[in-house]
Structures are given as C-alpha cells and as structure tokens.
Write a protein that holds these residues in place. Structure first.
Motif, mmCIF file in Angstrom:
data_model
loop_
_atom_site.group_PDB
_atom_site.id
_atom_site.type_symbol
_atom_site.label_atom_id
_atom_site.label_comp_id
_atom_site.label_asym_id
_atom_site.label_seq_id
_atom_site.Cartn_x
_atom_site.Cartn_y
_atom_site.Cartn_z
ATOM 1 N N PHE A 1 67.094 15.336 24.020
ATOM 2 C CA PHE A 1 66.451 16.589 23.911
ATOM 3 C C PHE A 1 66.493 17.083 25.312
ATOM 4 O O PHE A 1 65.625 16.491 26.159
ATOM 5 N N ALA A 2 66.645 18.300 25.810
ATOM 6 C CA ALA A 2 66.590 18.814 27.009
ATOM 7 C C ALA A 2 66.463 20.316 27.067
ATOM 8 O O ALA A 2 67.541 20.857 26.202
ATOM 9 N N ILE A 3 65.883 21.143 27.901
ATOM 10 C CA ILE A 3 65.945 22.543 28.147
ATOM 11 C C ILE A 3 66.138 22.613 29.587
ATOM 12 O O ILE A 3 65.473 22.065 30.507
ATOM 13 N N THR A 4 67.339 23.590 29.842
ATOM 14 C CA THR A 4 67.520 23.870 31.226
ATOM 15 C C THR A 4 67.455 25.335 31.435
ATOM 16 O O THR A 4 67.977 26.212 30.941
ATOM 17 N N ARG A 5 66.620 25.652 32.692
ATOM 18 C CA ARG A 5 66.698 26.951 32.821
ATOM 19 C C ARG A 5 67.948 27.495 33.764
ATOM 20 O O ARG A 5 68.529 26.918 34.286
ATOM 21 N N THR A 6 68.176 28.901 33.063
ATOM 22 C CA THR A 6 69.133 29.561 33.840
ATOM 23 C C THR A 6 68.778 30.662 34.340
ATOM 24 O O THR A 6 67.660 31.266 34.248
ATOM 25 N N ALA A 7 69.816 31.558 35.052
ATOM 26 C CA ALA A 7 69.320 32.774 35.710
ATOM 27 C C ALA A 7 68.998 33.819 34.658
ATOM 28 O O ALA A 7 67.895 34.489 34.831
ATOM 29 N N GLY A 8 69.445 33.856 33.409
ATOM 30 C CA GLY A 8 69.096 35.019 32.512
ATOM 31 C C GLY A 8 68.334 34.403 31.261
ATOM 32 O O GLY A 8 68.117 35.050 30.340
ATOM 33 N N ARG B 1 65.301 19.753 10.855
ATOM 34 C CA ARG B 1 64.380 19.776 11.650
ATOM 35 C C ARG B 1 63.996 21.092 11.975
ATOM 36 O O ARG B 1 64.727 22.065 12.442
ATOM 37 N N LEU B 2 62.579 21.330 12.000
ATOM 38 C CA LEU B 2 61.998 22.496 12.470
ATOM 39 C C LEU B 2 61.396 22.197 13.765
ATOM 40 O O LEU B 2 60.412 21.752 14.128
ATOM 41 N N LEU B 3 62.198 22.855 14.759
ATOM 42 C CA LEU B 3 61.657 22.726 16.284
ATOM 43 C C LEU B 3 60.930 23.797 16.506
ATOM 44 O O LEU B 3 61.479 25.160 16.664
ATOM 45 N N THR B 4 59.725 23.656 16.906
ATOM 46 C CA THR B 4 58.733 24.609 17.518
ATOM 47 C C THR B 4 59.033 24.803 18.880
ATOM 48 O O THR B 4 59.219 24.074 19.761
ATOM 49 N N LEU B 5 59.360 25.944 19.288
ATOM 50 C CA LEU B 5 59.923 26.372 20.390
ATOM 51 C C LEU B 5 58.822 26.634 21.572
ATOM 52 O O LEU B 5 57.710 27.090 21.248
ATOM 53 N N PRO B 6 58.945 25.916 22.877
ATOM 54 C CA PRO B 6 57.721 26.101 23.733
ATOM 55 C C PRO B 6 57.649 27.725 23.897
ATOM 56 O O PRO B 6 58.690 28.628 23.800
ATOM 57 N N SER B 7 56.670 28.107 24.411
ATOM 58 C CA SER B 7 56.273 29.769 24.676
ATOM 59 C C SER B 7 57.239 30.405 25.473
ATOM 60 O O SER B 7 57.647 31.449 25.270
ATOM 61 N N GLY B 8 57.755 29.684 26.441
ATOM 62 C CA GLY B 8 58.811 30.269 27.222
ATOM 63 C C GLY B 8 60.044 30.757 26.775
ATOM 64 O O GLY B 8 60.610 31.730 26.843
ATOM 65 N N LEU B 9 60.555 29.682 25.558
ATOM 66 C CA LEU B 9 61.488 30.096 24.928
ATOM 67 C C LEU B 9 61.112 31.110 23.538
ATOM 68 O O LEU B 9 62.187 31.849 23.127
ATOM 69 N N ALA B 10 60.018 30.852 23.167
ATOM 70 C CA ALA B 10 59.835 31.699 21.851
ATOM 71 C C ALA B 10 59.902 33.022 21.920
ATOM 72 O O ALA B 10 59.996 34.034 21.216
ATOM 73 N N VAL C 1 72.036 25.551 22.575
ATOM 74 C CA VAL C 1 71.718 26.872 22.116
ATOM 75 C C VAL C 1 71.264 27.568 23.511
ATOM 76 O O VAL C 1 70.250 27.295 24.032
ATOM 77 N N ARG C 2 71.816 28.968 23.424
ATOM 78 C CA ARG C 2 71.398 29.534 24.796
ATOM 79 C C ARG C 2 70.632 30.827 24.444
ATOM 80 O O ARG C 2 70.732 31.560 23.307
ATOM 81 N N PHE C 3 69.391 30.796 24.993
ATOM 82 C CA PHE C 3 68.552 31.763 25.177
ATOM 83 C C PHE C 3 68.616 32.834 26.204
ATOM 84 O O PHE C 3 68.852 32.447 27.329
ATOM 85 N N ALA C 4 68.321 33.907 25.769
ATOM 86 C CA ALA C 4 68.365 35.144 27.024
ATOM 87 C C ALA C 4 67.060 36.115 26.877
ATOM 88 O O ALA C 4 66.377 36.241 25.870
ATOM 89 N N GLU C 5 66.683 36.419 27.742
ATOM 90 C CA GLU C 5 65.477 37.274 28.006
ATOM 91 C C GLU C 5 65.433 38.471 27.095
ATOM 92 O O GLU C 5 66.465 39.111 27.319
ATOM 93 N N SER C 6 64.758 38.788 26.274
ATOM 94 C CA SER C 6 64.655 39.959 25.562
ATOM 95 C C SER C 6 63.671 40.013 24.678
ATOM 96 O O SER C 6 63.028 38.953 24.153
ATOM 97 N N GLU C 7 63.111 41.119 23.941
ATOM 98 C CA GLU C 7 62.036 41.362 23.040
ATOM 99 C C GLU C 7 62.610 41.007 21.483
ATOM 100 O O GLU C 7 61.862 40.826 20.684
ATOM 101 N N ARG C 8 64.055 41.354 21.449
ATOM 102 C CA ARG C 8 64.583 41.309 20.101
ATOM 103 C C ARG C 8 65.020 39.915 19.950
ATOM 104 O O ARG C 8 65.819 39.227 20.764
ATOM 105 N N ASP C 9 65.050 39.364 18.670
ATOM 106 C CA ASP C 9 65.421 37.939 18.176
ATOM 107 C C ASP C 9 66.643 38.203 17.346
ATOM 108 O O ASP C 9 67.013 39.204 16.545
ATOM 109 N N THR C 10 67.824 37.444 17.594
ATOM 110 C CA THR C 10 69.005 37.316 16.663
ATOM 111 C C THR C 10 68.984 35.897 16.221
ATOM 112 O O THR C 10 68.433 35.006 16.553
#
Length: 404
Positions: free
Chosen positions: A316-323, A357-366, A382-391
């Motif tokens: 398991f790993a999380i990598t920060r990207t520009a967006g 598995r229910l992965l509770t996301l860190p606050s930064g990803l949530a 799984v790619r996460f992007a900065e936004s107020e809206r969830d898909t």
C-alpha cells in the motif's frame, strides 16, 4: 524485531516449516519465539517436547509457546461475556448452553494475536515466527482488525449514547439488562489491541510466507491467498514448496509423480514472479526435534537468511502528484474484471472475489474526488484530484488514461 507468519492450506506442513525456520533463526544467533495461532497446536509434536502456555525454552535462544486460549479469553472478554450471560439468562437460556453461546467465534486465533502483541511489546525477542491456521482462517483473522475498526468508529459511539439514554426505559419494558460502560470499554480495549496487532503485522519488519505442496488445487488456493493478503495490506515475502519428490533414483511410479510435481512447480514459479520459491524435499521420515528441524530449514533456505526483511515497495502506498495523489494497492494475479471499486464518503470500498476491504482514506485524500482507476501490473491504482465533488467509479478500468 522481525515478525514472520507462515500459512497455507491445511496439511501442507506449515507447522514443520515454521518450527524449522525458528530453529534455524535461533541457531544463527537470533533470540526467537515460535508461537502457534492454529487451534490444532502441532509445535510440541514437531519439537518432541512438552510446551506450556508460557514461552518454553527448547534450545539455546529458541522458545515455543502454545497459547492457553481459555485463560486469555477470560482476561480479555470477561466483561462482555458476563453481560451476554445476563441477557441469555433473562430470556431463559440454560446456563451451560449460554456459556457455549457467549464464546467469541475464532477466540483461540484472536487471542493468539493478542498474545503476539504482548510478546512483541516485551522487547525480549529478535524474531517471532507465527505458525498460523489454515489460509481461510488466517485471512478472516487478519481482516478482523479493520472490520472491527469500522464498527468502533461508526456504530459503537452511537450505541453508547443510545443505551445510556434509554437504559431505564428499555430494562423496564423488555426486561433484558442493557450493557454498561464496562462492556463498551472491553470492546474498545479489544479494538485498540487488535489495531496494534494490525500495525505490527503490516509494518516493515513483518511479512507472510506461503507454504504449499506441488498440487494444482493447493497452488490455486495459494494464488488467491497472495491476492487477498495484499488486499488487506500484508506483505508476502516468499513461497515454501514442501514435500517435493526428489528426481534421483525414482522408479516408474514415483517418476510419474516427479513429472506431475515439476509441472506444478513451473506454474508456481510463473505465478509468484518476484518472490523467492524455496523447495523442501519429501523425506522418508518426518523431522522431529530441534536439530532435525534446523537441518531441514538450512537445506531449504540454501544459505539465504530465513529472517531477511523483504525489500521493495509495500502493498500500500500513496504518491502525491501536482494535481492530487495516486493510491496504489498491490493486487497480484488480478485482472480488472476481478475488482469492484466504489467510493462511500471517506471510504474506498475495494472488493476482490468474496473479500471486501473498506479503506478509510487519509484526510488529505478524503476531500478529493476519485478521478480514475486502473488495474495493471499486479496493482490497483486510484487517482485522486483536487475537487469538492466526489465521483464513484464502479469499474476500475474507467478513466484510466491518466494512470501509468
């Protein structure tokens, strides 16, 4: 400290190889404890000595323990069991039957994990080798800490408030005693201890080793086990192929078995690419005793360090990207159609086969939305992007163009 768990399908010889691995580690200078979480304890038989509920020294630096589940159960679950007995007594259940009904399912395995926690915290050991139960039991057991954590975070606080408010009314109305604070405290204590075990077993010093025999059905189960252990964040560091027929001097009947095993062993090598596969030759007699087991393990590992810490990236790993960020979860041997993915608030729900598995996301990803997902090269990304809206991507092959 090094923690090594051995598991496999029932009857493949994992207790013998766990005992041998621990004996070799101790012979090489590590103060080693080998602990059984299997309800059918076999370590005493393997070493040919009597073993008690506390660590028993069977050779220099080598200690063996088979957990007294009843004692540990009474210590960890007494408050909850006392309440459950009151409830069953109130509805007329026989006392003897009630005591059977209030035993926690899988109590031996759960309490053995709690014993592992105590031994790891003691600082007495350089290495702890765990002889786990059969794979299905091990998977249920290792999934328990996260499942209980979900309950503790979302359900228990509300239940505490509800019971505190309605206890007088409910007891008069239904005539059944309501749980007190000691019951909730016991559950919270159990959760905290299991969470600590989970952190230990998913940490950099811990890994799981799969034991199998060269049979098609056993290989199929071992492949699934690798996938599901990775799903829950556990590192698999190698495969022990046991009871391999030696080719030399084989008669016609045995030569047929040698050929059949070699075909399966070739599949083992192809299935577990990137992992070492050690072979243990089928012997005329089962090795019993510390010296025989250490000799077996020395031959199997062939000069390799049996306690070597696995290198490379964990499951398991999380990598920060520009967006935003990319979450990576290792899922070896899985195709995209095998995975179902959903977003539920602050949780990522990953389902592979019958395991979820229910992965509770860190606050930064949530606070980010899921922008895409992909299964490739033995991992879910799984790619996460900065936004107020969830898909919510229901299939992990949607929106994959931005994932490497």
């Amino acid at each position: 400290m090094r923690i090594l768990l051995l598991t496999g399908k029932g009857g493949v010889g994992k207790s013998t190889l766990a005992a041998g691995t621990a004996a070799l580690a101790a012979a090489d200078g590590a103060r080693t404890l080998v602990l059984s979480t299997d309800a059918a304890h076999s370590l005493a038989d393997a070493y040919g000595v009597a073993v008690g509920a506390e660590p028993t020294e069977v050779a220099p630096r080598l200690f063996v323990q088979q957990v007294d589940a009843q004692l540990r159960f009474e210590q960890s679950w007494a408050d909850v069991q006392r309440y459950l007995l009151q409830v069953l007594d109130a509805v007329g259940v026989d006392r003897v039957a009630a005591e059977e009904l209030t035993v926690l399912p899988g109590a031996e395995e759960v309490l053995a994990l709690l014993e592992l926690r105590l031994r790891a915290r003691s600082g007495e050991w350089d290495a702890i080798v765990v002889d786990c139960g059969p794979t299905a039991e091990t998977l249920r057991l290792l999934a328990l800490p996260e499942a209980l954590g979900w309950y503790m975070q979302r359900v228990l606080p509300a239940e505490r408030r509800l019971v505190r408010t309605l206890r007088p009314v409910l007891q008069r109305t239904v005539g059944v005693p309501m749980p007190g604070g000691d019951v909730f405290d016991a559950i919270e204590r159990l959760h905290a201890e299991l969470a600590e075990v989970h952190a230990l077993l998913t940490g950099p010093g811990a890994s799981v080793r799969l034991v199998l025999t060269p049979e098609a059905m056993v290989l199929a189960e071992s492949r699934r086990t690798w996938t599901h252990l990775s799903l829950f964040g556990y590192t698999v560091d190698g495969v022990l192929a046991n009871r391999v027929f030696p080719a030399a001097g084989a008669d016609d009947w045995r030569a047929g078995w040698v050929d059949a095993q070699e075909r399966v062993l070739a599949e083992v090598e192809d299935s577990f690419v990137g992992l070492p596969v050690w072979r243990s030759v089928y012997r005329a007699a089962e090795p019993v005793g510390v010296e025989a087991l250490a000799a077996l393990a020395r031959e199997v590992y062939d000069e390799a360090d049996p306690l070597a810490v696995p290198a490379g990236e964990g499951p398991f790993a999380i990598t920060r990207t520009a967006g935003g960020a990319v979450l990576r979860l290792a899922l070896p041997l899985v195709e995209r159609g095998d995975v179902d993915l959903a977003r539920n608030g602050e949780e990522l729900v990953v389902t592979v086969g019958s395991y979820r598995r229910l992965l509770t996301l860190p606050s930064g990803l949530a606070r980010m939305r899921v922008a895409g997902a992909r299964v490739a090269d033995g991992a879910l990304r799984v790619r996460f992007a900065e936004s107020e809206r969830d898909t919510v991507p229901h299939h992990p092959d949607q929106h994959t163009e931005d994932l490497a």
